[in-house]
Scaffold this motif. Structure first.
Motif, PDB file in Angstrom:
ATOM      1  N   VAL A  98      35.209  88.085 -24.268  1.00  0.00           N
ATOM      2  CA  VAL A  98      35.294  89.534 -24.477  1.00  0.00           C
ATOM      3  C   VAL A  98      36.680  89.998 -24.898  1.00  0.00           C
ATOM      4  O   VAL A  98      36.823  91.104 -25.411  1.00  0.00           O
ATOM      5  N   SER A  99      37.714  89.184 -24.710  1.00  0.00           N
ATOM      6  CA  SER A  99      39.061  89.634 -25.037  1.00  0.00           C
ATOM      7  C   SER A  99      39.958  88.453 -25.372  1.00  0.00           C
ATOM      8  O   SER A  99      39.653  87.307 -25.028  1.00  0.00           O
ATOM      9  N   THR A 100      41.076  88.747 -26.055  1.00  0.00           N
ATOM     10  CA  THR A 100      42.097  87.761 -26.389  1.00  0.00           C
ATOM     11  C   THR A 100      43.429  88.240 -25.836  1.00  0.00           C
ATOM     12  O   THR A 100      43.790  89.412 -26.004  1.00  0.00           O
ATOM     13  N   THR A 101      44.144  87.361 -25.152  1.00  0.00           N
ATOM     14  CA  THR A 101      45.447  87.689 -24.578  1.00  0.00           C
ATOM     15  C   THR A 101      46.540  87.198 -25.516  1.00  0.00           C
ATOM     16  O   THR A 101      46.568  86.019 -25.888  1.00  0.00           O
ATOM     17  N   ILE A 102      47.428  88.094 -25.921  1.00  0.00           N
ATOM     18  CA  ILE A 102      48.511  87.780 -26.861  1.00  0.00           C
ATOM     19  C   ILE A 102      49.848  88.107 -26.207  1.00  0.00           C
ATOM     20  O   ILE A 102      50.008  89.166 -25.585  1.00  0.00           O
ATOM     21  N   LYS A 103      50.799  87.177 -26.335  1.00  0.00           N
ATOM     22  CA  LYS A 103      52.166  87.419 -25.910  1.00  0.00           C
ATOM     23  C   LYS A 103      52.995  87.773 -27.133  1.00  0.00           C
ATOM     24  O   LYS A 103      53.107  86.981 -28.078  1.00  0.00           O
ATOM     25  N   THR A 104      53.548  88.976 -27.125  1.00  0.00           N
ATOM     26  CA  THR A 104      54.344  89.421 -28.255  1.00  0.00           C
ATOM     27  C   THR A 104      55.673  88.672 -28.287  1.00  0.00           C
ATOM     28  O   THR A 104      56.043  87.969 -27.336  1.00  0.00           O
ATOM     29  N   LEU A 105      56.407  88.840 -29.392  1.00  0.00           N
ATOM     30  CA  LEU A 105      57.678  88.133 -29.542  1.00  0.00           C
ATOM     31  C   LEU A 105      58.720  88.587 -28.538  1.00  0.00           C
ATOM     32  O   LEU A 105      59.678  87.854 -28.268  1.00  0.00           O
ATOM     33  N   ASP A 106      58.562  89.807 -27.989  1.00  0.00           N
ATOM     34  CA  ASP A 106      59.477  90.261 -26.945  1.00  0.00           C
ATOM     35  C   ASP A 106      58.884  90.052 -25.556  1.00  0.00           C
ATOM     36  O   ASP A 106      59.260  90.727 -24.599  1.00  0.00           O
ATOM     37  N   ASN A 107      57.897  89.126 -25.466  1.00  0.00           N
ATOM     38  CA  ASN A 107      57.330  88.646 -24.196  1.00  0.00           C
ATOM     39  C   ASN A 107      56.539  89.724 -23.453  1.00  0.00           C
ATOM     40  O   ASN A 107      56.561  89.803 -22.229  1.00  0.00           O
ATOM     41  N   GLN A 108      55.811  90.539 -24.187  1.00  0.00           N
ATOM     42  CA  GLN A 108      54.847  91.450 -23.569  1.00  0.00           C
ATOM     43  C   GLN A 108      53.458  90.812 -23.638  1.00  0.00           C
ATOM     44  O   GLN A 108      53.118  90.153 -24.623  1.00  0.00           O
ATOM     45  N   ARG A 109      52.666  91.020 -22.577  1.00  0.00           N
ATOM     46  CA  ARG A 109      51.317  90.462 -22.531  1.00  0.00           C
ATOM     47  C   ARG A 109      50.320  91.569 -22.890  1.00  0.00           C
ATOM     48  O   ARG A 109      50.209  92.570 -22.185  1.00  0.00           O
ATOM     49  N   LEU A 110      49.593  91.377 -23.975  1.00  0.00           N
ATOM     50  CA  LEU A 110      48.615  92.354 -24.447  1.00  0.00           C
ATOM     51  C   LEU A 110      47.222  91.734 -24.423  1.00  0.00           C
ATOM     52  O   LEU A 110      47.032  90.606 -24.893  1.00  0.00           O
ATOM     53  N   ILE A 111      46.251  92.468 -23.857  1.00  0.00           N
ATOM     54  CA  ILE A 111      44.856  92.025 -23.818  1.00  0.00           C
ATOM     55  C   ILE A 111      44.074  92.901 -24.797  1.00  0.00           C
ATOM     56  O   ILE A 111      43.953  94.112 -24.603  1.00  0.00           O
ATOM     57  N   ILE A 112      43.556  92.282 -25.847  1.00  0.00           N
ATOM     58  CA  ILE A 112      42.914  93.020 -26.935  1.00  0.00           C
ATOM     59  C   ILE A 112      41.426  92.688 -26.960  1.00  0.00           C
ATOM     60  O   ILE A 112      41.061  91.502 -26.934  1.00  0.00           O
ATOM     61  N   PRO A 113      40.532  93.685 -26.986  1.00  0.00           N
ATOM     62  CA  PRO A 113      39.091  93.405 -27.114  1.00  0.00           C
ATOM     63  C   PRO A 113      38.802  92.625 -28.393  1.00  0.00           C
ATOM     64  O   PRO A 113      39.400  92.877 -29.440  1.00  0.00           O
ATOM     65  N   ASN A 114      37.885  91.680 -28.312  1.00  0.00           N
ATOM     66  CA  ASN A 114      37.604  90.817 -29.457  1.00  0.00           C
ATOM     67  C   ASN A 114      37.052  91.573 -30.655  1.00  0.00           C
ATOM     68  O   ASN A 114      37.295  91.185 -31.803  1.00  0.00           O
ATOM     69  N   ASN A 115      36.286  92.650 -30.407  1.00  0.00           N
ATOM     70  CA  ASN A 115      35.747  93.382 -31.559  1.00  0.00           C
ATOM     71  C   ASN A 115      36.842  94.113 -32.332  1.00  0.00           C
ATOM     72  O   ASN A 115      36.703  94.373 -33.528  1.00  0.00           O
ATOM     73  N   LYS A 116      37.959  94.430 -31.674  1.00  0.00           N
ATOM     74  CA  LYS A 116      39.096  95.032 -32.382  1.00  0.00           C
ATOM     75  C   LYS A 116      39.724  94.013 -33.325  1.00  0.00           C
ATOM     76  O   LYS A 116      40.154  94.344 -34.431  1.00  0.00           O
ATOM     77  N   ILE A 117      39.796  92.756 -32.869  1.00  0.00           N
ATOM     78  CA  ILE A 117      40.405  91.704 -33.689  1.00  0.00           C
ATOM     79  C   ILE A 117      39.471  91.295 -34.818  1.00  0.00           C
ATOM     80  O   ILE A 117      39.873  91.213 -35.984  1.00  0.00           O
ATOM     81  N   TRP A 118      38.202  91.032 -34.474  1.00  0.00           N
ATOM     82  CA  TRP A 118      37.268  90.539 -35.480  1.00  0.00           C
ATOM     83  C   TRP A 118      36.980  91.592 -36.549  1.00  0.00           C
ATOM     84  O   TRP A 118      36.695  91.267 -37.701  1.00  0.00           O
ATOM     85  N   GLY A 119      37.047  92.860 -36.192  1.00  0.00           N
ATOM     86  CA  GLY A 119      36.784  93.925 -37.154  1.00  0.00           C
ATOM     87  C   GLY A 119      37.994  94.308 -37.978  1.00  0.00           C
ATOM     88  O   GLY A 119      37.930  95.255 -38.765  1.00  0.00           O
ATOM     89  N   ASP A 120      39.132  93.605 -37.804  1.00  0.00           N
ATOM     90  CA  ASP A 120      40.351  93.931 -38.530  1.00  0.00           C
ATOM     91  C   ASP A 120      40.819  92.682 -39.284  1.00  0.00           C
ATOM     92  O   ASP A 120      40.266  91.594 -39.138  1.00  0.00           O
ATOM     93  N   THR A 121      41.865  92.856 -40.085  1.00  0.00           N
ATOM     94  CA  THR A 121      42.446  91.714 -40.794  1.00  0.00           C
ATOM     95  C   THR A 121      43.200  90.829 -39.814  1.00  0.00           C
ATOM     96  O   THR A 121      44.014  91.314 -39.015  1.00  0.00           O
ATOM     97  N   ILE A 122      42.941  89.523 -39.881  1.00  0.00           N
ATOM     98  CA  ILE A 122      43.602  88.557 -38.997  1.00  0.00           C
ATOM     99  C   ILE A 122      44.590  87.756 -39.834  1.00  0.00           C
ATOM    100  O   ILE A 122      44.202  87.052 -40.769  1.00  0.00           O
ATOM    101  N   ASN A 123      45.861  87.865 -39.507  1.00  0.00           N
ATOM    102  CA  ASN A 123      46.909  87.116 -40.193  1.00  0.00           C
ATOM    103  C   ASN A 123      47.399  86.015 -39.268  1.00  0.00           C
ATOM    104  O   ASN A 123      48.119  86.273 -38.308  1.00  0.00           O
ATOM    105  N   ASN A 124      46.980  84.780 -39.557  1.00  0.00           N
ATOM    106  CA  ASN A 124      47.429  83.635 -38.767  1.00  0.00           C
ATOM    107  C   ASN A 124      48.715  83.105 -39.388  1.00  0.00           C
ATOM    108  O   ASN A 124      48.699  82.367 -40.381  1.00  0.00           O
ATOM    109  N   ILE A 125      49.830  83.479 -38.790  1.00  0.00           N
ATOM    110  CA  ILE A 125      51.133  83.180 -39.377  1.00  0.00           C
ATOM    111  C   ILE A 125      51.439  81.682 -39.330  1.00  0.00           C
ATOM    112  O   ILE A 125      52.072  81.122 -40.231  1.00  0.00           O
ATOM    113  N   THR A 126      50.988  81.013 -38.280  1.00  0.00           N
ATOM    114  CA  THR A 126      51.309  79.591 -38.100  1.00  0.00           C
ATOM    115  C   THR A 126      50.209  78.666 -38.595  1.00  0.00           C
ATOM    116  O   THR A 126      50.246  77.470 -38.312  1.00  0.00           O
ATOM    117  N   ALA A 127      49.231  79.203 -39.318  1.00  0.00           N
ATOM    118  CA  ALA A 127      48.137  78.349 -39.768  1.00  0.00           C
ATOM    119  C   ALA A 127      48.604  77.342 -40.818  1.00  0.00           C
ATOM    120  O   ALA A 127      48.125  76.209 -40.873  1.00  0.00           O
TER     121      ALA A 127
END
Length: 550
Positions: A419-448
């Motif tokens: 139901v959600s993805t946990t992301i640590k920002t570059l300044d070490n903040q922990r953000l929990i984002i609903p999966n439908n917000k991510i899947w419905g938006d552009t995903i830029n995988n920088i390290t791919a």
């Protein structure tokens, strides 16, 4: 003829008969008991009486839907009449002789209605044993409920007479005895009906898919009969409370049947009686079924313990399998399969444990299915997140540890659920984002990708040597140890700006070295340009001040 009309009306509307005294042998009260100069209220009551009398005459000649409309008119006008009587008595502004005669006629007609109901119940009782007993008992229960509503009106009418100064003690004593007898009968009848209903439900449950229409019909009829009898008992209890009688034992029965927690439970007599009943039941269960119950609880706990161990073992096996699989599962998908396997094994263990307690799994699973549909409608957003999580697991746009930019957030993927993805920002903040917000938006995988281009722009002055500056930039880029040789860095004169000549510098580096290359080259350019005498222009503006003489 008039008495026949009354019987027809009583069959359809017990309530309205209690007010229609004008179809009896007595003459309308308004014609003989009104004040010499009728006031507005008396005229209104007389008008209602006449309208009800006309509708009763029309009722005998009506059929089908028209009859239903006439019945509704009679019921509505009758309720209006009783409400207006009540309001006049509360207001106190009425002709006493007129009102007293009207209320006394109401009481007499109430007694006639009760006689009619008794005769009707007797006729229905004679049908028992010769036809469908369940249907007949249900009709009797309906008529008994009509009688209780009639008794409710009788008590209200007696209170009206008492308010006008009449002595009604004898009538209230008689009514009390009637209600006590009826309540005692219903106390036994609802208990018996509840037992019959439980037996019918058990028979239908044991039949399973082979349950017959007759069994289903019997369950529904018993439920309806229990509801009617419980309602009758509730009315009798309320009336007896109004007559200051002790109804604690009756309320206990009603509570055990309906299961509703009302203010009656706060009564000490009712509450203590219920507690005693529960303690007695618990004591009997402990004596008769205690050892068996303890053994079943032991087996239940043992199965849960084994299921927990089996779940952990299943997670370990699945984790090793998916991590060594040639299918190259993503870390997210590996975690999903591992977690799902453990929970599935433990759930099966719980169901087996519940079956050892005698709980039928079929109805339980069916109930879960129905609950799942209801929960699905209530949690549509969560299900959307779940579906998006499954799509992310299948298409693998990112994995744990990847640096991504999605839903307006940039950071590394810490972990993910369905139901959600946990992301640590570059300044070490922990953000929990609903999966439908991510899947419905552009995903830029920088390290791919394994390489990333570093885009920089540096400007020199118009008076500086272009070849010299280009050579300096090339030497700085080629000397950096983290700049990739292939593809070759790109250094070109880009634009002629307003105050500078701009070069683009685009070396390639590993994604994890991006910022080291960016910051190191920027620093080195400033230092080398200063050492080589190459200017780095910045926007300037000349201000000219003119002084004029006056």
């Amino acid at each position: 003829m008039r008495r026949s009309l009354i019987l027809i009306l009583a069959l359809s509307f017990p309530l309205l008969l209690s007010t229609e005294v004008f179809a009896t042998d007595a003459e309308p009260v308004a014609a003989t008991q009104t004040a010499p100069i009728p006031n507005e209220a008396q005229v209104e009551l007389t008008t209602l009486q006449a309208a009800i009398k006309e509708d009763i005459a029309r009722l005998a000649q009506s059929q089908g839907e028209l009859r239903t409309i006439v019945e509704y008119r009679i019921q509505n006008k009758t309720l209006q009449l009783r409400n207006k009587i009540k309001l006049l008595l509360e207001d106190g502004n009425y002709d006493k002789a007129f009102m007293l005669a009207l209320v006394q006629e109401q009481l007499k007609f109430n007694e006639k209605i009760n006689d009619y109901f008794n005769d009707n119940v007797t006729k229905l009782s004679h049908k028992l044993g010769t036809a469908d007993d369940e249907a007949t008992l249900l009709e009797i229960s309906k008529r008994e409920l009509d009688k209780d509503n009639n008794y409710k009106q009788r008590l209200e009418t007696l209170n009206w007479l008492s308010q006008m100064g009449e002595d009604v003690a004898a009538q209230k004593t008689e009514l009390t005895q009637i209600l006590l007898s009826r309540a005692d009968n219903f106390d036994s009848f609802v208990t018996f009906t509840q037992q019959q209903l439980q037996n019918a439900v058990n028979a239908a449950t044991n039949a399973g898919k082979d349950v017959t229409a007759a069994q289903t019909s019997r369950v529904m009829q018993l439920k309806d009969r229990l509801a009617l009898n419980s309602q009758s008992l509730s009315i009798d209890i309320d009336l007896l409370d109004a007559l200051e009688q002790n109804t604690a034992s009756l309320k206990k029965t009603l509570f055990s049947i309906s299961g509703d927690i009302t203010q009656d439970v706060l009564s000490i007599d009712v509450a203590s009686s219920l507690v005693e009943q529960w303690l007695h039941t618990a004591k009997e269960q402990a004596i008769n079924h205690g050892p068996t119950l303890v053994f079943k609880l032991f087996i239940f706990c043992l199965i849960l313990f084994v299921a927990s161990l089996a779940g952990k073992l299943a997670k370990k096996i699945v984790r090793n399998t998916v991590s060594n699989s040639k299918l190259n599962f993503s870390k997210l998908l590996q975690d999903f399969f591992t977690s799902l396997s453990g929970k599935a094994v433990f759930t099966i263990g719980v169901l087996i444990a519940l079956s050892q307690l005698g709980i039928e799994l079929g109805p339980l699973l069916a109930g879960f299915g129905i609950a799942g549909v209801i929960i699905g409608f209530a949690l549509q957003d969560s299900l959307s997140n779940f579906a998006s999580g499954m799509m992310i697991l299948i298409y693998r746009p990112y994995d744990v540890g990847d640096l991504i930019s999605a839903a307006g957030v940039t950071g590394r993927v810490s972990h993910m659920s369905l139901v959600s993805t946990t992301i640590k920002t570059l300044d070490n903040q922990r953000l929990i984002i609903p999966n439908n917000k991510i899947w419905g938006d552009t995903i830029n995988n920088i390290t791919a990708e394994h390489q990333r281009r570093v885009d920089m722009t540096f400007g020199i002055g118009y008076g500086d040597n272009i070849e010299h500056a280009e050579a300096v930039l090339k030497s700085i880029v080629e000397a950096h140890p983290k700049v990739q040789k292939i593809p070759a860095p790109l250094i070109k004169l880009h634009v002629l700006g307003e105050s500078s000549v701009d070069f683009i510098v685009r070396p390639w580096a590993k994604p994890e070295d991006y910022w080291d290359v960016y910051w190191d080259i920027t620093r080195e350019v400033k230092m080398r340009f200063d050492a080589e005498g190459i200017s780095i222009p910045f926007p300037q503006r000349d201000v000219h001040i003119y002084q004029t003489s006056k």
